[in-house]
Design an enzyme around this catalytic site. Structure first.
Site, PDB file in Angstrom:
ATOM      1  N   GLU A   8       1.568  -6.157  11.097  1.00 57.99           N
ATOM      2  CA  GLU A   8       1.088  -6.457  12.448  1.00 57.99           C
ATOM      3  C   GLU A   8       0.808  -7.934  12.656  1.00 57.99           C
ATOM      4  O   GLU A   8       0.906  -8.441  13.769  1.00 57.99           O
ATOM      5  CB  GLU A   8      -0.183  -5.645  12.743  1.00 57.99           C
ATOM      6  N   ASP A 104      -1.479  -1.990  11.489  1.00 56.90           N
ATOM      7  CA  ASP A 104      -2.811  -1.427  11.271  1.00 56.90           C
ATOM      8  C   ASP A 104      -2.769   0.096  11.338  1.00 56.90           C
ATOM      9  O   ASP A 104      -2.095   0.675  12.201  1.00 56.90           O
ATOM     10  CB  ASP A 104      -3.794  -1.954  12.315  1.00 56.90           C
ATOM     11  N   TYR A 309     -10.970  -3.046   6.237  1.00 57.88           N
ATOM     12  CA  TYR A 309     -10.581  -3.062   7.653  1.00 57.88           C
ATOM     13  C   TYR A 309     -11.804  -2.856   8.545  1.00 57.88           C
ATOM     14  O   TYR A 309     -12.514  -1.861   8.415  1.00 57.88           O
ATOM     15  CB  TYR A 309      -9.559  -1.953   7.889  1.00 57.88           C
TER      16      TYR A 309
END
Length: 719
Positions: A8, A104, A309
């Site tokens: 990403e 993601d 994350y």
């Protein structure tokens, strides 16, 4: 043959490429013997704007609404077209036989990749990399357990449905409001209910009438005793005469200890951080905005690789992560965390309360990675966010705080007074944060039947207080759990709304709040968030459904069903199209009017219309009332420069060489003099510093008076 990996962001792509041995650098990609790694820049492809369907939509006319694309078109975002072409060319290579989606791991990440693949027209087999951190170890483990791309088709369908639904509702309602009332007015599924919640809180505060209430305390030799109201077991009464009678009855009278109990209690650490709780704590402790905290956590995840994350809504870990905890503890065995981390490595970890597979959806809680942080490389703000996460991680794995609580009751006649005292047995997790250490209190031994003569009685008087204004932290909490703002039949959606994490997502709520500031719907007074006149008028003009969190609850029920293959994407979009048409009809038929109550006598230098006085997140400015004109003029702006007298932040007022710093304490100083003074003090705060600061502030502001850009930027009105 080779496999193409689509990440990403460039930083994640570089990490993956390093692990896969892709060292050859190309135009927008990195290549090795088996893999080619390329990257998006967030979204490279998006839903086309209305002008792409028909020329007439360039002019916002009420009679052209609603706009219902059949079918939706995809377009490449112009500013990132070069990278899209690079990604596409790598996908189309004849020596590439498989594409691995490494965006993601979540609904939006899936959408990023699938739209690129769909726009490029690629039909090659898909695999999915699903990881929550970008350490070498996590990447290797992820590539060893790649999943079939088709397993995530339902996730993509739900993401596409959400994107199209927000387009249909947001674009049509925004254009209808703007054209109908000739003002820059926008609305959306998340931003409008957020605005309504702020309005509701302000109404509660305005309508609140304080009521006095009373209590009674007694003092014996070493203890303070509090009266216990027999009616509701509270320590207060609203009856002033009753508390006066009590005072006369008990003052300097003999009391008997009628009950003493000592109970051993345990207090467990707060749960691990999800993004919302991290944003709330950072706002409360450091004053960071929601967006600042997200950016800092994202940097610690992407650049420094020391946190997992951050865009997660879970506060739990999965069972498979338990085996990684020792490595994570070793990674944070650095000052000042070393004593606690080493101690935990030698002990049995307390994982019972933080491990729950059922409470983890896309991503687990935010925790440290297996990478050791080099604290000197972190900025002060990054260090503070890292510190919060590490201390919470250590606390959760530590033993509970154990204490004895002694509760005694003193009886005088028929009235009961209580006192409570704690004695710490084991600090447990509270030892990690020294600020929370509990002091051991020395108290006299208390036995049932002991008597005391009260030395003094004291009537306490307080008033009920209204709920506080929202700040960014508490507003995030309300967005995450907006059940209190549901009414009537909407209550049936409470469970769904709570289960799906409220309105917006952890990744988008900060942007929604910023958008409301930038559109001058809300403003700040110190840390309090207040509705502007423009925001309140908007709430009077939008369709009722768009003001309620129930709309998201309804949507999320159906989107979750699509993800689980229990719902139809086509049926959902059909319902949304009908809903968008109904909203446009309601706005067209509205008899309401919109009035600029912040109109000034200053004329716009470009179009000669009168300008509006507005308060942005960082200062006051004038903007042209003509919605097609972009002119704005800064009046005053809060800076990071400090007053030499009181050390408070200075406001910068005026334009050009006449700009002047001003402080609430009365200090005034021309910018030129400020620059000279700072230059004399080791060149701190010089002209370049001020210019850089102002440039950063301007970059953070959205276009003020351009409804086209505001409504169509990325065509992601809410998510």
């Amino acid at each position: 043959m080779k496999k193409l990996v689509l990440a990403e962001k460039p930083s994640v792509a570089r990490d993956i490429a390093r692990v896969l041995g892709c060292t050859k650098s190309g135009n927008g990609y990195l290549e090795g013997k088996q893999y080619i790694v390329t990257w998006a820049l967030g979204h490279l492809v998006t839903l086309a704007d209305p002008e792409s369907y028909q020329e007439k939509y360039k002019s916002w006319q009420l009679e052209d609404l609603p706009i219902i694309p059949e079918p939706f078109k995809l377009v490449v975002i112009k500013k990132t077209n070069k990278q899209y072409q690079s990604v596409k060319s790598q996908m189309m290579r004849k020596d590439v036989n498989e594409i691995i989606i490494a965006t993601d791991a979540g609904r939006e990440g899936e959408l990023v990749a699938r739209l690129i693949i769909e726009k490029a027209g690629v039909k090659k087999p898909l695999k999915r990399l699903w990881i929550s951190s970008v350490t070498d170890k996590a990447i290797k483990a992820g590539f060893a357990t790649l999943k079939a791309g088709r397993n995530y088709d339902p996730l993509y369908h739900a993401a596409r449905a959400r994107s199209q639904a927000d387009w249909l509702v947001g674009i049509n309602a925004t254009r209808a409001l703007t054209a109908k009332f000739n003002a820059e007015l926008s609305c959306g599924r998340v931003q409008t209910p957020t605005l309504a919640m702020i309005a509701h809180r302000m109404d509660e505060i305005r309508q609140f009438k304080p009521v006095p209430y009373y209590g009674l305390t007694l003092k014996t030799d070493e203890l303070i005793w509090t009266w216990k109201n027999p009616k509701d077991q509270s320590s207060r009464t609203f009856d002033a005469s009753h508390v006066k009678d009590l005072y006369a009855q008990v003052n300097k009278q003999k009391g008997v200890i009628s009950q003493v109990s000592t109970v051993k209690k345990k207090e467990v650490a707060p749960q691990l951080y999800d993004l919302t709780q991290l944003q709330q704590d950072a706002n409360a402790r450091f004053g960071y905005s929601a967006k600042e905290t997200l950016q800092l956590a994202q940097s610690l995840y992407e650049s420094h690789k020391v946190l997992t994350y951050p865009r997660t809504d879970s506060r739990y870990l999965t069972r498979d992560l338990v085996a990684t905890l020792p490595d994570r503890l070793k990674a944070i065995s650095i000052s000042p965390y070393r004593p606690f981390a080493v101690g935990l490595l030698k002990a049995t970890l307390n994982t019972k309360a933080c491990v729950n597979d059922q409470k983890v959806s896309d991503h687990h809680a935010i925790i440290p990675t297996e990478e050791t942080a080099i604290l000197s490389q972190l900025s002060d703000r990054e260090r503070k966010i890292f510190d919060l996460v590490v201390k919470r991680f250590l606390a959760v794995l530590s033993q509970p705080h154990v204490y004895e609580q002694t509760t005694a009751e003193l009886t005088i006649g028929s009235e009961i007074f209580t006192t409570k005292h704690r004695r710490t047995i084991s600090l447990g997790f509270k030892e990690i944060d020294q600020a929370t250490n509990v002091q051991v209190a020395e108290i006299p031994a208390l036995r049932q039947g002991d008597t005391f003569i009260t030395k003094a009685a004291n009537i306490t008087t307080e008033k009920t207080t209204p709920p506080p204004y929202f700040n960014e932290g508490s507003l995030l909490g309300a967005m995450e759990n907006p059940v209190a703002f549901l009414s009537g039949p909407e209550q049936k959606l409470a469970a769904s709304l709570k289960a799906t994490g409220g309105i917006g997502t952890v990744a988008t709520r900060a942007d929604i709040i910023d958008k409301l500031f930038n559109k001058f719907m809300i403003e700040k007074r110190n840390q309090d968030i207040l509705l502007t006149a423009k925001g309140r008028q908007l709430l009077e003009l939008v369709p009722t459904d768009l003001k309620s969190p129930a709309l998201t609850g309804n949507w999320e029920q159906k989107l979750t069903a699509i993800e689980k293959k229990k719902g139809s994407e086509q049926q959902f979009i059909a319902e949304i199209k009908a809903y968008a048409k109904a909203n446009v009809t309601a706005i067209k038929n509205s008899k309401a009017t919109y009035k600029h109550d912040n109109l000034t006598t200053t004329k716009c230098p470009e179009c000669d219309d009168f300008m509006l006085a507005v308060t942005g997140k960082r200062g006051k400015m004038l903007v042209c009332q003509n919605r097609t004109c972009k002119t704005r003029k800064m009046v005053s702006q809060t800076t990071n420069a400090r007053c030499p007298n009181c050390r408070k932040k200075l406001e910068l007022r005026g334009e050009g060489e006449k700009r002047m710093f001003s402080c609430v304490c009365g200090h005034r100083e021309r910018l030129t003099h400020f620059e000279k003074r700072k230059k004399a003090h080791h060149n701190q705060g010089n002209k370049r510093d001020v210019a850089n600061y102002l440039r950063q502030q301007r970059q953070q502001e959205e276009p003020i008076n351009n409804p086209f850009a505001d409504a169509l930027a990325g065509l992601k009105l809410d998510e």
